[in-house]
Design a protein around this motif. Structure first.
Motif, PDB file in Angstrom:
ATOM      1  N   LEU A  61      66.525 -36.965  25.586  1.00 52.95           N
ATOM      2  CA  LEU A  61      66.259 -36.185  24.382  1.00 52.95           C
ATOM      3  C   LEU A  61      64.931 -35.447  24.495  1.00 52.95           C
ATOM      4  O   LEU A  61      64.835 -34.250  24.161  1.00 52.95           O
ATOM      5  N   MET A  62      63.897 -36.136  24.975  1.00 56.68           N
ATOM      6  CA  MET A  62      62.589 -35.499  25.137  1.00 56.68           C
ATOM      7  C   MET A  62      62.675 -34.312  26.087  1.00 56.68           C
ATOM      8  O   MET A  62      62.100 -33.255  25.830  1.00 56.68           O
ATOM      9  N   HIS A  63      63.396 -34.506  27.189  1.00 61.49           N
ATOM     10  CA  HIS A  63      63.541 -33.420  28.167  1.00 61.49           C
ATOM     11  C   HIS A  63      64.287 -32.242  27.536  1.00 61.49           C
ATOM     12  O   HIS A  63      63.875 -31.082  27.683  1.00 61.49           O
ATOM     13  N   ARG A  64      65.368 -32.525  26.837  1.00 58.45           N
ATOM     14  CA  ARG A  64      66.171 -31.451  26.252  1.00 58.45           C
ATOM     15  C   ARG A  64      65.364 -30.629  25.257  1.00 58.45           C
ATOM     16  O   ARG A  64      65.453 -29.386  25.239  1.00 58.45           O
ATOM     17  N   LEU A  65      64.577 -31.303  24.415  1.00 57.73           N
ATOM     18  CA  LEU A  65      63.842 -30.604  23.367  1.00 57.73           C
ATOM     19  C   LEU A  65      62.574 -29.920  23.875  1.00 57.73           C
ATOM     20  O   LEU A  65      62.264 -28.790  23.473  1.00 57.73           O
ATOM     21  N   MET A  66      61.830 -30.585  24.761  1.00 58.74           N
ATOM     22  CA  MET A  66      60.507 -30.100  25.138  1.00 58.74           C
ATOM     23  C   MET A  66      60.487 -29.300  26.440  1.00 58.74           C
ATOM     24  O   MET A  66      59.577 -28.502  26.654  1.00 58.74           O
ATOM     25  N   VAL A  67      61.489 -29.517  27.286  1.00 54.05           N
ATOM     26  CA  VAL A  67      61.496 -28.858  28.598  1.00 54.05           C
ATOM     27  C   VAL A  67      62.676 -27.904  28.726  1.00 54.05           C
ATOM     28  O   VAL A  67      62.536 -26.761  29.169  1.00 54.05           O
ATOM     29  N   GLY A  68      63.851 -28.372  28.355  1.00 49.54           N
ATOM     30  CA  GLY A  68      65.050 -27.561  28.511  1.00 49.54           C
ATOM     31  C   GLY A  68      65.532 -27.548  29.945  1.00 49.54           C
ATOM     32  O   GLY A  68      65.121 -28.360  30.774  1.00 49.54           O
ATOM     33  N   THR A  69      66.408 -26.601  30.270  1.00 56.08           N
ATOM     34  CA  THR A  69      66.949 -26.453  31.621  1.00 56.08           C
ATOM     35  C   THR A  69      66.006 -25.595  32.457  1.00 56.08           C
ATOM     36  O   THR A  69      65.512 -24.571  31.990  1.00 56.08           O
ATOM     37  N   LEU A  70      65.769 -26.023  33.692  1.00 59.15           N
ATOM     38  CA  LEU A  70      64.813 -25.338  34.563  1.00 59.15           C
ATOM     39  C   LEU A  70      65.500 -24.790  35.802  1.00 59.15           C
ATOM     40  O   LEU A  70      66.169 -25.532  36.537  1.00 59.15           O
ATOM     41  N   VAL A 131      59.342 -41.380  48.113  1.00 61.59           N
ATOM     42  CA  VAL A 131      59.342 -41.516  46.653  1.00 61.59           C
ATOM     43  C   VAL A 131      60.728 -41.942  46.187  1.00 61.59           C
ATOM     44  O   VAL A 131      61.730 -41.290  46.500  1.00 61.59           O
ATOM     45  N   ILE A 132      60.770 -43.039  45.455  1.00 61.80           N
ATOM     46  CA  ILE A 132      61.988 -43.533  44.817  1.00 61.80           C
ATOM     47  C   ILE A 132      61.772 -43.341  43.329  1.00 61.80           C
ATOM     48  O   ILE A 132      60.833 -43.912  42.757  1.00 61.80           O
ATOM     49  N   ALA A 133      62.605 -42.523  42.692  1.00 55.97           N
ATOM     50  CA  ALA A 133      62.322 -42.149  41.309  1.00 55.97           C
ATOM     51  C   ALA A 133      63.602 -41.775  40.567  1.00 55.97           C
ATOM     52  O   ALA A 133      64.666 -41.639  41.165  1.00 55.97           O
ATOM     53  N   THR A 134      63.457 -41.594  39.278  1.00 57.82           N
ATOM     54  CA  THR A 134      64.574 -41.150  38.455  1.00 57.82           C
ATOM     55  C   THR A 134      64.948 -39.727  38.860  1.00 57.82           C
ATOM     56  O   THR A 134      64.081 -38.871  39.032  1.00 57.82           O
ATOM     57  N   GLU A 135      66.239 -39.503  38.997  1.00 56.24           N
ATOM     58  CA  GLU A 135      66.728 -38.193  39.422  1.00 56.24           C
ATOM     59  C   GLU A 135      67.284 -37.430  38.219  1.00 56.24           C
ATOM     60  O   GLU A 135      68.074 -37.973  37.432  1.00 56.24           O
ATOM     61  N   ALA A 136      66.893 -36.177  38.097  1.00 55.69           N
ATOM     62  CA  ALA A 136      67.475 -35.310  37.074  1.00 55.69           C
ATOM     63  C   ALA A 136      68.769 -34.711  37.593  1.00 55.69           C
ATOM     64  O   ALA A 136      68.886 -34.395  38.781  1.00 55.69           O
ATOM     65  N   THR A 145      68.615 -30.117  34.725  1.00 52.83           N
ATOM     66  CA  THR A 145      69.003 -30.292  33.327  1.00 52.83           C
ATOM     67  C   THR A 145      68.276 -31.490  32.722  1.00 52.83           C
ATOM     68  O   THR A 145      67.539 -32.209  33.409  1.00 52.83           O
ATOM     69  N   HIS A 146      68.535 -31.719  31.428  1.00 52.25           N
ATOM     70  CA  HIS A 146      67.889 -32.830  30.739  1.00 52.25           C
ATOM     71  C   HIS A 146      68.550 -34.168  31.042  1.00 52.25           C
ATOM     72  O   HIS A 146      67.980 -35.227  30.751  1.00 52.25           O
ATOM     73  N   ARG A 147      69.734 -34.148  31.636  1.00 54.81           N
ATOM     74  CA  ARG A 147      70.467 -35.388  31.877  1.00 54.81           C
ATOM     75  C   ARG A 147      69.958 -36.107  33.129  1.00 54.81           C
ATOM     76  O   ARG A 147      69.583 -35.468  34.120  1.00 54.81           O
ATOM     77  N   ILE A 148      69.974 -37.426  33.076  1.00 56.53           N
ATOM     78  CA  ILE A 148      69.568 -38.257  34.205  1.00 56.53           C
ATOM     79  C   ILE A 148      70.774 -38.504  35.092  1.00 56.53           C
ATOM     80  O   ILE A 148      71.853 -38.864  34.620  1.00 56.53           O
ATOM     81  N   ALA A 149      70.604 -38.308  36.389  1.00 61.58           N
ATOM     82  CA  ALA A 149      71.664 -38.561  37.370  1.00 61.58           C
ATOM     83  C   ALA A 149      71.481 -39.972  37.921  1.00 61.58           C
ATOM     84  O   ALA A 149      70.452 -40.288  38.508  1.00 61.58           O
ATOM     85  N   GLY A 150      72.479 -40.820  37.719  1.00 67.23           N
ATOM     86  CA  GLY A 150      72.351 -42.193  38.194  1.00 67.23           C
ATOM     87  C   GLY A 150      71.504 -43.021  37.252  1.00 67.23           C
ATOM     88  O   GLY A 150      71.433 -42.763  36.049  1.00 67.23           O
ATOM     89  N   ALA A 151      70.810 -44.002  37.814  1.00 68.67           N
ATOM     90  CA  ALA A 151      70.033 -44.931  37.001  1.00 68.67           C
ATOM     91  C   ALA A 151      68.626 -44.410  36.722  1.00 68.67           C
ATOM     92  O   ALA A 151      68.073 -43.629  37.495  1.00 68.67           O
ATOM     93  N   ASN A 152      68.071 -44.842  35.591  1.00 72.13           N
ATOM     94  CA  ASN A 152      66.652 -44.664  35.318  1.00 72.13           C
ATOM     95  C   ASN A 152      65.924 -45.704  36.166  1.00 72.13           C
ATOM     96  O   ASN A 152      66.251 -46.898  36.099  1.00 72.13           O
ATOM     97  N   CYS A 153      64.973 -45.302  36.969  1.00 73.20           N
ATOM     98  CA  CYS A 153      64.315 -46.196  37.934  1.00 73.20           C
ATOM     99  C   CYS A 153      63.322 -47.115  37.215  1.00 73.20           C
ATOM    100  O   CYS A 153      62.103 -46.926  37.277  1.00 73.20           O
ATOM    101  N   TYR A 154      63.873 -48.119  36.554  1.00 73.72           N
ATOM    102  CA  TYR A 154      63.092 -48.953  35.639  1.00 73.72           C
ATOM    103  C   TYR A 154      63.675 -50.361  35.630  1.00 73.72           C
ATOM    104  O   TYR A 154      64.898 -50.532  35.679  1.00 73.72           O
ATOM    105  N   GLY A 155      62.828 -51.378  35.580  1.00 69.70           N
ATOM    106  CA  GLY A 155      63.294 -52.745  35.504  1.00 69.70           C
ATOM    107  C   GLY A 155      64.140 -53.136  36.700  1.00 69.70           C
ATOM    108  O   GLY A 155      63.815 -52.840  37.854  1.00 69.70           O
TER     109      GLY A 155
END
Length: 221
Positions: A61-70, A131-136, A145-155
């Motif tokens: 949601l934050m990405h969609r509202l504040m960043v948009g599609t790049l 770098v191992i990180a969350t993928e857009a 895009t604002h959507r996350i591809a795969g898992a959020n790299c957390y926990g």
């Protein structure tokens, strides 16, 4: 024996988190009108803290509202300008430990819930390629895009992504010695998996956990 030194990014290498500063930077530099969505973002953050939405939902949601599609050139430009601006927030102790681990023969890796397209720029400035990180998600036109591809790299997902990266790199766990640095207890799965677990400027819960399990605590301020 392969030596790996795996570092969390937010509040471990950096003194402050990166995600909210990144989306604000993107809005200010690309489309200042998006700052009008800031109250909605604050509301969503409070909803997340109340446990009513998932972290993944909040980030999208934050990405969609504040960043948009790049477009590709836009994502590269905003990621680099953010990394350049954010360099002042890298902890001095992190720079020193990365240099020490590198000199000792460790392969330096960043594993972070931050999005790769800007986390990799911060890592590159520190001479880190892995770098191992969350993928857009990237659409058919190559746009971020604002959507996350795969898992959020957390926990627990962070550990799974580290293990998947090792498999791709041909690194068997039995043949690797791993140091892991993080500030937060949500990284407990990776702490427990590593040969050495180091708590960096830990918050209260991790400080207690480190004390109970005998993990060293370091101050990188």
């Amino acid at each position: 024996m392969h030596r790996l030194a795996i570092y969390d990014l937010d509040r471990t290498i950096t003194a402050v988190p990166t995600w909210t500063p990144f989306v604000l930077h993107a809005a200010r530099t690309r489309a200042p009108w998006r700052l009008a969505f800031a109250p909605v973002v604050v509301g969503a953050m409070l909803t997340y803290r109340a446990g009513l939405i998932e972290r993944r939902t909040l980030k999208q949601l934050m990405h969609r509202l504040m960043v948009g599609t790049l477009a590709p050139d836009q994502s590269a430009a905003v990621a680099q300008s953010f990394a350049d601006r954010f360099a002042r927030h890298v902890r001095p102790g992190a720079r020193a430990q990365i240099a020490a681990d590198r000199a000792a023969g460790y392969r330096i890796v960043v594993a972070s819930a931050a999005h790769r397209f800007y986390a990799a720029r911060i890592a590159a400035a520190l001479g880190i390629d892995d770098v191992i990180a969350t993928e857009a998600e990237v659409d058919a036109k190559g746009r971020v895009t604002h959507r996350i591809a795969g898992a959020n790299c957390y926990g627990a997902d962070k550990l799974a992504m580290i293990e998947a990266w090792m498999a791709r790199e041909g690194l068997a766990r039995a043949d690797a010695y791993v140091r892991f640095y993080s500030d937060h207890a949500t990284d407990e799965p990776t702490f427990a998996w590593a040969n050495e677990a180091i708590a960096v400027n830990p918050h209260a819960r991790l400080r207690t956990m480190a004390g109970e399990r005998g993990w060293p605590i370091v101050d990188w301020r």
